[in-house]
Design an enzyme around this catalytic site. Sequence first.
Site, PDB file in Angstrom:
ATOM      1  N   PHE A 111       0.804  -1.217   0.000  1.00 26.93           N
ATOM      2  CA  PHE A 111       0.000   0.000   0.000  1.00 26.93           C
ATOM      3  C   PHE A 111       0.840   1.272   0.000  1.00 26.93           C
ATOM      4  CE2 PHE A 111       0.832  -0.095   4.526  1.00 26.93           C
ATOM      5  CZ  PHE A 111       0.665   1.212   4.981  1.00 26.93           C
ATOM      6  N   LYS A 112       2.102   1.162   0.357  1.00 25.71           N
ATOM      7  CA  LYS A 112       2.955   2.358   0.379  1.00 25.71           C
ATOM      8  C   LYS A 112       3.118   2.972  -1.013  1.00 25.71           C
ATOM      9  CE  LYS A 112       3.549   1.518   4.750  1.00 25.71           C
ATOM     10  NZ  LYS A 112       4.801   1.303   5.444  1.00 25.71           N
ATOM     11  N   ASP A 113       2.909   2.167  -2.066  1.00 30.72           N
ATOM     12  CA  ASP A 113       2.982   2.702  -3.430  1.00 30.72           C
ATOM     13  C   ASP A 113       1.948   3.787  -3.666  1.00 30.72           C
ATOM     14  OD1 ASP A 113       5.068   1.053  -4.415  1.00 30.72           O
ATOM     15  OD2 ASP A 113       3.659  -0.587  -4.756  1.00 30.72           O
ATOM     16  N   THR A 145       7.749   0.574   3.197  1.00 27.72           N
ATOM     17  CA  THR A 145       8.039   1.970   2.852  1.00 27.72           C
ATOM     18  C   THR A 145       9.382   2.092   2.147  1.00 27.72           C
ATOM     19  OG1 THR A 145       6.704   2.909   4.628  1.00 27.72           O
ATOM     20  CG2 THR A 145       8.473   4.273   3.788  1.00 27.72           C
TER      21      THR A 145
END
Length: 494
Positions: A111-113, A145
């Site tokens: 999800f950090k993308d 991250t």
Amino acid sequence: MQYISTRDKDVRVSAAQAIVQGISAEGGLFLPESIPQLTMTEIEQLWSMDYPARAGFISKKFLEEFTLTEISHSVNRAYGKQFSTEKIVPLVKIGANDYMLELFHGPTCAFKDMALQLLPQLLRLSMEKTNAKDMVILVATSGDTGKAALEGFRDVDGTQVLVFYPSEGVSPMQCLQMTTQEGGNVGVCAVKGNFDDAQTGVKAIFTSSDIKEKLAKKNLAFSSANSINWGRLLPQITYYFSAYAQLMSRQQVASGKKRKVNFVVPTGNFGNILAAYYAREMGLPIGKLICASNKNRVLTDFIRTGTYNARRDFYTTTSPSMDILISSNLERLLFLLCDGDCERLRGYMEALSQDGQYTVERDILEKLQDVFWAGSCDEIGSQTAIANMWEKNKYLCDPHTAVGAEVLRQYREETGDDAISIIAATASPYKFVTPVLNAIGASPQGDEFAQARQLEKLTGVPCPAQLLELAGKAIRFHECVEKDEMAQFVLGAI
């Protein structure tokens, strides 16, 4: 719109300055002086937009000094062909009222993308607007991250990105993603310790006047890609609105009606769930924000009792992105709950620094519990949730997402609330293939790539190509330092 510091409201900067600086000089975090409000009509308009347009619409509300053209160009570059699905964050139904919001279809499968594809675009523009020096981007990571920042900033002009990760606190696939990273402006270093050691070290480097002077002599300055940087947190708000828009498109939420939904967010540093809180405060119809913790349940205990106590045993788990005891973004929420009382906020942060704990007053706890519910599960609970999700729904999830699924089960059992609930699915199961295989009753065979093929064969769920491509790649970064040697690594790297 101006941005203020959580620890000194007299500090006022532009959005561009907040993004370039990353953290305020006195150690506070930047946040907008007010929260933009959206009407239901505006929220419904998001239904007909694609994801980049939604991101542009939300971002413009906070970035008034950026032109529409600048924002449109940025979001279209951020959310394009590097994602494996046109929806960018598809919503998948897994039960009568349960959904998974899949946030892992970007280039690094986490999800950090969602933030770290857009942050480099915003930082580049902010550097131009502020005539900033070239930037050294410092990152502390518990796994995802780091790779997302390395990939997002790879070969971006005027930047150098340096990532620190705990030597024993990431999965083998996460480690390979970072240590094989390509690019001429990247550096990676393991830290002997846990994520909190890495994060504390990065913050100390950020606020060191001696190190900043040495950078200035090289015409460089620091910035951050961690969620302490507002430019990293802002893009995450969009996907909560996008989830609601997808519900409207499926007629699960009627047009013109504020049907509230719950969001379940596995979180350690509190950034992902804080973005959901901002969406709620902007007008998104959210009932409860359900904070899901693993065995390191510092956030769960805080939300349930009002006491934040980091003086506890630290556990290394199969959901390493939540192996955190110091949740940086909680500071932003406390500032809002305190109605901007900086003196009160500073008291909490000083107590945490000196004593390892603080307790909020009853009025703050009541505000907190009005919005948030919290639960946790241990390794057995996470493994059971993976197994149950596969057996009952044929849905394969990673250990972080499994924590969310188990905590949602606890929430429904304790409260009886059967409202539509959306779990933030934070990573591909193939980033944590060994525990996933164990959970579904298979004995892992060979290295992580052999195990990935094994899991594919067993489930029919394909492994992302970008993970399989890591096989055989040369490891570029081998260095491992003590936490008090991090500053020396930074100075050597630049």
